[in-house]
Motif scaffolding. Structure first.
Motif, PDB file in Angstrom:
ATOM      1  N   ALA A 177      13.190  18.672 -23.983  1.00 22.41           N
ATOM      2  CA  ALA A 177      11.961  18.049 -24.987  1.00 22.41           C
ATOM      3  C   ALA A 177      11.355  16.980 -24.084  1.00 22.41           C
ATOM      4  O   ALA A 177      10.168  16.713 -24.300  1.00 22.41           O
ATOM      5  CB  ALA A 177      12.797  17.536 -26.290  1.00 22.41           C
ATOM      6  N   LEU A 178      12.184  16.238 -23.681  1.00 19.33           N
ATOM      7  CA  LEU A 178      11.599  14.745 -22.928  1.00 19.33           C
ATOM      8  C   LEU A 178      10.452  15.279 -21.658  1.00 19.33           C
ATOM      9  O   LEU A 178       9.432  14.882 -21.759  1.00 19.33           O
ATOM     10  CB  LEU A 178      12.594  14.143 -22.409  1.00 19.33           C
ATOM     11  CG  LEU A 178      11.909  12.809 -21.816  1.00 19.33           C
ATOM     12  CD1 LEU A 178      11.358  11.938 -22.849  1.00 19.33           C
ATOM     13  CD2 LEU A 178      13.327  12.035 -21.044  1.00 19.33           C
ATOM     14  N   ARG A 215      28.582  22.251 -27.167  1.00 17.33           N
ATOM     15  CA  ARG A 215      27.336  21.835 -28.233  1.00 17.33           C
ATOM     16  C   ARG A 215      26.911  20.586 -27.532  1.00 17.33           C
ATOM     17  O   ARG A 215      25.475  20.401 -27.836  1.00 17.33           O
ATOM     18  CB  ARG A 215      27.645  21.624 -29.536  1.00 17.33           C
ATOM     19  CG  ARG A 215      28.324  23.034 -30.214  1.00 17.33           C
ATOM     20  CD  ARG A 215      28.802  22.745 -31.663  1.00 17.33           C
ATOM     21  NE  ARG A 215      28.908  24.126 -32.037  1.00 17.33           N
ATOM     22  CZ  ARG A 215      29.678  24.344 -33.440  1.00 17.33           C
ATOM     23  NH1 ARG A 215      30.124  23.164 -34.339  1.00 17.33           N
ATOM     24  NH2 ARG A 215      29.838  25.440 -34.029  1.00 17.33           N
ATOM     25  N   ARG A 216      27.667  19.546 -27.249  1.00 15.41           N
ATOM     26  CA  ARG A 216      27.312  18.432 -26.728  1.00 15.41           C
ATOM     27  C   ARG A 216      26.269  18.588 -25.467  1.00 15.41           C
ATOM     28  O   ARG A 216      25.358  17.924 -25.454  1.00 15.41           O
ATOM     29  CB  ARG A 216      28.293  17.282 -26.409  1.00 15.41           C
ATOM     30  CG  ARG A 216      29.007  16.582 -27.646  1.00 15.41           C
ATOM     31  CD  ARG A 216      29.812  15.348 -27.361  1.00 15.41           C
ATOM     32  NE  ARG A 216      30.869  15.762 -26.489  1.00 15.41           N
ATOM     33  CZ  ARG A 216      32.269  16.147 -27.009  1.00 15.41           C
ATOM     34  NH1 ARG A 216      32.256  16.033 -28.124  1.00 15.41           N
ATOM     35  NH2 ARG A 216      33.154  16.135 -26.285  1.00 15.41           N
ATOM     36  N   ILE A 217      26.858  19.500 -24.378  1.00 16.13           N
ATOM     37  CA  ILE A 217      25.939  19.819 -23.518  1.00 16.13           C
ATOM     38  C   ILE A 217      24.753  20.302 -23.777  1.00 16.13           C
ATOM     39  O   ILE A 217      23.551  20.065 -23.234  1.00 16.13           O
ATOM     40  CB  ILE A 217      26.806  20.492 -22.564  1.00 16.13           C
ATOM     41  CG1 ILE A 217      28.035  19.895 -21.877  1.00 16.13           C
ATOM     42  CG2 ILE A 217      26.076  21.184 -21.290  1.00 16.13           C
ATOM     43  CD1 ILE A 217      28.960  20.886 -21.038  1.00 16.13           C
ATOM     44  N   GLN A 218      24.731  21.332 -24.730  1.00 15.78           N
ATOM     45  CA  GLN A 218      23.472  22.049 -25.079  1.00 15.78           C
ATOM     46  C   GLN A 218      22.621  21.040 -25.734  1.00 15.78           C
ATOM     47  O   GLN A 218      21.376  21.123 -25.427  1.00 15.78           O
ATOM     48  CB  GLN A 218      23.833  23.168 -26.009  1.00 15.78           C
ATOM     49  CG  GLN A 218      24.653  24.259 -25.322  1.00 15.78           C
ATOM     50  CD  GLN A 218      24.811  25.215 -26.207  1.00 15.78           C
ATOM     51  OE1 GLN A 218      24.948  25.073 -27.603  1.00 15.78           O
ATOM     52  NE2 GLN A 218      25.130  26.651 -25.961  1.00 15.78           N
ATOM     53  N   ALA A 219      23.166  20.036 -26.526  1.00 12.44           N
ATOM     54  CA  ALA A 219      22.211  19.098 -27.335  1.00 12.44           C
ATOM     55  C   ALA A 219      21.790  18.159 -26.151  1.00 12.44           C
ATOM     56  O   ALA A 219      20.353  17.921 -26.114  1.00 12.44           O
ATOM     57  CB  ALA A 219      23.176  18.212 -28.246  1.00 12.44           C
ATOM     58  N   GLY A 220      22.181  17.784 -25.137  1.00 12.99           N
ATOM     59  CA  GLY A 220      21.846  17.145 -24.094  1.00 12.99           C
ATOM     60  C   GLY A 220      21.023  17.822 -23.275  1.00 12.99           C
ATOM     61  O   GLY A 220      19.762  17.153 -22.646  1.00 12.99           O
ATOM     62  N   ILE A 221      20.940  18.743 -22.805  1.00 14.55           N
ATOM     63  CA  ILE A 221      19.965  19.850 -22.352  1.00 14.55           C
ATOM     64  C   ILE A 221      18.702  19.875 -23.073  1.00 14.55           C
ATOM     65  O   ILE A 221      17.667  19.851 -22.422  1.00 14.55           O
ATOM     66  CB  ILE A 221      20.689  20.967 -21.762  1.00 14.55           C
ATOM     67  CG1 ILE A 221      21.900  20.855 -20.863  1.00 14.55           C
ATOM     68  CG2 ILE A 221      19.512  22.229 -21.358  1.00 14.55           C
ATOM     69  CD1 ILE A 221      22.557  22.255 -20.487  1.00 14.55           C
ATOM     70  N   PHE A 229       5.331  16.311 -19.374  1.00 13.39           N
ATOM     71  CA  PHE A 229       4.497  17.214 -18.812  1.00 13.39           C
ATOM     72  C   PHE A 229       2.975  17.333 -19.535  1.00 13.39           C
ATOM     73  O   PHE A 229       1.869  17.508 -19.003  1.00 13.39           O
ATOM     74  CB  PHE A 229       5.050  18.546 -18.723  1.00 13.39           C
ATOM     75  CG  PHE A 229       4.347  19.626 -18.102  1.00 13.39           C
ATOM     76  CD1 PHE A 229       4.154  19.987 -17.002  1.00 13.39           C
ATOM     77  CD2 PHE A 229       3.393  20.678 -19.090  1.00 13.39           C
ATOM     78  CE1 PHE A 229       3.545  20.810 -16.396  1.00 13.39           C
ATOM     79  CE2 PHE A 229       2.743  21.381 -18.397  1.00 13.39           C
ATOM     80  CZ  PHE A 229       2.563  21.529 -17.206  1.00 13.39           C
ATOM     81  N   GLY A 230       3.287  17.285 -20.798  1.00 12.79           N
ATOM     82  CA  GLY A 230       2.070  17.457 -21.714  1.00 12.79           C
ATOM     83  C   GLY A 230       1.053  16.116 -21.663  1.00 12.79           C
ATOM     84  O   GLY A 230       0.079  16.277 -21.538  1.00 12.79           O
ATOM     85  N   THR A 231       1.880  15.107 -21.682  1.00 14.55           N
ATOM     86  CA  THR A 231       0.965  13.708 -21.578  1.00 14.55           C
ATOM     87  C   THR A 231       0.306  13.791 -20.082  1.00 14.55           C
ATOM     88  O   THR A 231      -1.110  13.590 -20.159  1.00 14.55           O
ATOM     89  CB  THR A 231       1.937  12.653 -21.633  1.00 14.55           C
ATOM     90  OG1 THR A 231       2.601  12.656 -22.940  1.00 14.55           O
ATOM     91  CG2 THR A 231       1.233  11.285 -21.550  1.00 14.55           C
ATOM     92  N   VAL A 232       0.954  14.194 -19.141  1.00 15.35           N
ATOM     93  CA  VAL A 232       0.422  14.006 -17.848  1.00 15.35           C
ATOM     94  C   VAL A 232      -0.685  15.006 -17.739  1.00 15.35           C
ATOM     95  O   VAL A 232      -2.057  14.627 -17.118  1.00 15.35           O
ATOM     96  CB  VAL A 232       1.195  14.270 -16.611  1.00 15.35           C
ATOM     97  CG1 VAL A 232       0.555  14.509 -15.467  1.00 15.35           C
ATOM     98  CG2 VAL A 232       2.516  13.050 -16.661  1.00 15.35           C
TER      99      VAL A 232
END
Length: 301
Positions: free
Chosen positions: A42-43, A31-37, A48-51
């Protein structure tokens, strides 16, 4: 004292507990790995959206010089007096300074004209192109006009001739201040001073190769119609002498045709001046002193 079966059950229970603990630990790690991914994805999406919104992924437009001039195709089926020599270039034309045009006639010393590339760059480019193709050579100046100008540049000698392209007016003088009387105010400078070289279109505003050289001052009583392209530098005395030639009727019954032939033996245009930082040096405009092969088919604007 515990029996053998009791010990076995205890050991089995401890083994089961250890397995459950390992599975729980593995689940927490996953779960920690999935949360990190998920956070990283998301980041990345935010970045990407900002650029994208800021145009960072827009392709760079191709850098291409804009057309300086436009040449309009003329209908040769309705006017058979037009001569096809292709069209001048549209880009990389000099738009500053002057360029010398030399007109050699059978009437005396050569006439030199300073073509005004700043005020009439397309006219200058057209003269240079046509001269480079020998368009004016061995043609007659077919009129001495009532306005006091020598009319030249029509190989057909009809007033209807020219190349198979036309271009818009440049540098048409402003309307003079009205005079209280029907005659121009003598204190006001002439709209077309002696020595002015101007285009004459047929119809007006549709310019080709025909031009006027004024041998006396002229101010029209209505709006000026002739775009100015330059001024005589040397040889105005030759133009004045031609202006004194007696005129006879032409084929249209107008008494404007010189009784003696006024023939342009050659018309050349010298090299354009070096380009300024705001003007490109023409590399496609043919030199009037060298021959140029006409385009196979005229371009259309």
């Amino acid at each position: 004292m515990a029996t053998s079966k009791t010990r076995q059950r205890k050991l089995a229970r401890e083994r089961y507990d250890r397995q459950m603990a390992r599975r729980a630990a593995a689940t927490r790690r996953k779960r920690r790995i999935q949360a990190g991914i998920g956070s990283a994805v998301a980041l990345l999406l935010i970045v990407f959206g900002t650029v994208w919104l800021l145009g960072g992924f827009d392709s760079e437009p191709t850098s291409e010089a804009a057309d300086t001039c436009s040449w309009t195709k003329q209908d040769t089926t309705t006017n058979t007096n037009l001569k096809d020599v292709g069209t001048p270039p549209t880009k990389d034309l000099t738009t500053t300074g002057t360029r010398t045009m030399t007109i050699t006639t059978n009437q005396g010393a050569p006439i030199t004209v300073d073509l005004d590339l700043a005020s009439a760059p397309c006219a200058g480019a057209s003269f240079a192109y046509l001269a480079g193709n020998g368009f004016f050579d061995n043609t007659k100046c077919h009129e001495i006009t009532a306005e006091g100008a020598l009319r030249c540049g029509d190989p057909s000698g009809t007033g209807q001739g020219g190349p198979t392209y036309a271009f818009y007016n440049e540098n048409v003088p402003s309307v003079p201040t009205p005079s209280p009387s029907a005659t121009p105010d003598p204190a006001q400078p002439a709209v077309y001073p002696k020595g002015t070289v101007a285009l004459i279109g047929n119809p007006p505003g549709s310019n080709g190769s025909q031009f006027l050289i004024f041998f006396k001052d002229y101010t029209p009583t209505d709006a000026p119609a002739y775009p100015i392209v330059g001024h005589v530098n040397t040889g105005i005395d030759v133009v004045e002498k031609i202006g004194k030639i007696k005129t006879v009727e032409n084929d249209a019954g107008q008494k404007v045709k010189p009784e003696q032939d006024v023939t342009i033996q050659s018309l050349t245009v010298g090299e354009a001046p070096a380009a300024s930082p705001t003007a490109a040096t023409p590399d496609a405009t043919p030199s009037a002193t060298a021959s140029s092969t006409p385009a196979a088919t005229p371009s259309q604007s």
